[in-house]
Scaffold this motif. Structure first.
Motif, PDB file in Angstrom:
ATOM      1  N   VAL A   4      -1.343 -12.426 -55.815  1.00 38.73           N
ATOM      2  CA  VAL A   4      -1.526 -11.250 -54.956  1.00 38.73           C
ATOM      3  C   VAL A   4      -0.449 -11.293 -53.872  1.00 38.73           C
ATOM      4  O   VAL A   4      -0.442 -12.172 -53.028  1.00 38.73           O
ATOM      5  CB  VAL A   4      -2.938 -11.229 -54.331  1.00 38.73           C
ATOM      6  N   THR A   5       0.453 -10.335 -53.925  1.00 40.51           N
ATOM      7  CA  THR A   5       1.592 -10.322 -53.007  1.00 40.51           C
ATOM      8  C   THR A   5       1.471  -9.286 -51.900  1.00 40.51           C
ATOM      9  O   THR A   5       2.211  -9.342 -50.929  1.00 40.51           O
ATOM     10  CB  THR A   5       2.898 -10.070 -53.778  1.00 40.51           C
ATOM     11  N   THR A   6       0.561  -8.336 -52.056  1.00 43.48           N
ATOM     12  CA  THR A   6       0.355  -7.290 -51.049  1.00 43.48           C
ATOM     13  C   THR A   6      -1.135  -7.142 -50.801  1.00 43.48           C
ATOM     14  O   THR A   6      -1.911  -7.034 -51.741  1.00 43.48           O
ATOM     15  CB  THR A   6       0.925  -5.940 -51.525  1.00 43.48           C
ATOM     16  N   ILE A   7      -1.512  -7.146 -49.533  1.00 43.30           N
ATOM     17  CA  ILE A   7      -2.918  -6.975 -49.168  1.00 43.30           C
ATOM     18  C   ILE A   7      -3.027  -5.821 -48.185  1.00 43.30           C
ATOM     19  O   ILE A   7      -2.337  -5.785 -47.162  1.00 43.30           O
ATOM     20  CB  ILE A   7      -3.505  -8.268 -48.565  1.00 43.30           C
ATOM     21  N   VAL A   8      -3.888  -4.861 -48.523  1.00 44.88           N
ATOM     22  CA  VAL A   8      -4.171  -3.723 -47.647  1.00 44.88           C
ATOM     23  C   VAL A   8      -5.492  -4.023 -46.957  1.00 44.88           C
ATOM     24  O   VAL A   8      -6.500  -4.267 -47.615  1.00 44.88           O
ATOM     25  CB  VAL A   8      -4.256  -2.406 -48.448  1.00 44.88           C
ATOM     26  N   CYS A   9      -5.466  -4.049 -45.634  1.00 47.41           N
ATOM     27  CA  CYS A   9      -6.667  -4.386 -44.873  1.00 47.41           C
ATOM     28  C   CYS A   9      -6.897  -3.344 -43.796  1.00 47.41           C
ATOM     29  O   CYS A   9      -6.122  -2.428 -43.626  1.00 47.41           O
ATOM     30  CB  CYS A   9      -6.547  -5.785 -44.278  1.00 47.41           C
ATOM     31  N   GLY A  10      -7.970  -3.508 -43.064  1.00 49.45           N
ATOM     32  CA  GLY A  10      -8.282  -2.528 -42.033  1.00 49.45           C
ATOM     33  C   GLY A  10      -9.036  -3.161 -40.888  1.00 49.45           C
ATOM     34  O   GLY A  10      -8.628  -4.171 -40.350  1.00 49.45           O
ATOM     35  N   HIS A  11     -10.127  -2.570 -40.523  1.00 50.31           N
ATOM     36  CA  HIS A  11     -11.070  -3.023 -39.506  1.00 50.31           C
ATOM     37  C   HIS A  11     -10.607  -2.738 -38.092  1.00 50.31           C
ATOM     38  O   HIS A  11     -11.396  -2.265 -37.286  1.00 50.31           O
ATOM     39  CB  HIS A  11     -11.405  -4.507 -39.690  1.00 50.31           C
ATOM     40  N   THR A  12      -9.363  -3.009 -37.747  1.00 47.45           N
ATOM     41  CA  THR A  12      -8.921  -2.808 -36.372  1.00 47.45           C
ATOM     42  C   THR A  12      -8.427  -1.389 -36.102  1.00 47.45           C
ATOM     43  O   THR A  12      -8.215  -1.031 -34.949  1.00 47.45           O
ATOM     44  CB  THR A  12      -7.787  -3.785 -36.007  1.00 47.45           C
ATOM     45  N   HIS A  13      -8.213  -0.606 -37.148  1.00 44.18           N
ATOM     46  CA  HIS A  13      -7.740   0.774 -37.017  1.00 44.18           C
ATOM     47  C   HIS A  13      -6.341   0.848 -36.408  1.00 44.18           C
ATOM     48  O   HIS A  13      -5.930   1.892 -35.934  1.00 44.18           O
ATOM     49  CB  HIS A  13      -8.694   1.624 -36.179  1.00 44.18           C
TER      50      HIS A  13
END
Length: 165
Positions: free
Chosen positions: A54-63
């Motif tokens: 896995v070379t790219t991770i899309v995350c969030g939570h902090t906006h």
């Protein structure tokens, strides 16, 4: 937490599905906080159980929208469509090939009025005004999230006893 594939992001000419993943906050915890300026060691800790493919991770939570290289992976936080920090508009990312952080302007007044009218939440109008107008600055956001980010704290185990794959 199980990472979900994100199609189309990554190195040109390689199939996208097996190289990218999406997560709520981090691959191991939907409430964990990492920030654009988090230390590389912190990112390595967060990604410790993620498959090296896995070379790219899309995350969030902090906006808070950002892209950065961390622990050998491209990390993308697209921001928030309805609760942005710093400037009004719907913040999102266009994925593949490559990544483009984007912002779409919207009729904030009309959106806030509709939320106030359609919601059963007693304070919907105040919430919509505050959030959609991005009255919380990026400095405010950092002040909110840094205490929860884990700086100077011992490593956290994964929530739920599972590992990210």
């Amino acid at each position: 937490m199980v990472l979900t594939p994100v199609i189309g992001v990554g190195v040109r000419g390689t199939p996208g599905r097996e190289h990218q993943a999406g997560a709520g906050a981090t691959p191991r915890d939907d409430e964990e906080v990492v920030l654009v300026d988090s230390d590389v060691k912190r990112w390595a800790e967060v990604f410790a159980d993620v498959d090296p493919a896995v070379t790219t991770i899309v995350c969030g939570h902090t906006h808070m929208p950002f892209t950065r290289l961390a622990a050998g992976r491209l990390v993308v936080n697209p921001g928030s469509v309805g609760m942005p920090y710093g400037r009004a508009g719907a913040h999102w990312a266009l994925l593949g090939p490559g990544v483009e952080l984007r912002r779409t302007l919207l009729d904030v007044e009309a959106a806030a009025a509709r939320i106030a009218t359609d919601s059963t939440f007693e304070q919907a109008a105040a919430w919509a005004d505050y959030c959609l107008n991005a009255r919380c600055t990026e400095e405010d956001a950092f002040a909110i999230f840094v205490p929860h980010e884990g700086r100077d704290k011992p490593a956290r185990p994964a929530r739920g006893g599972g590992t990210a794959r």
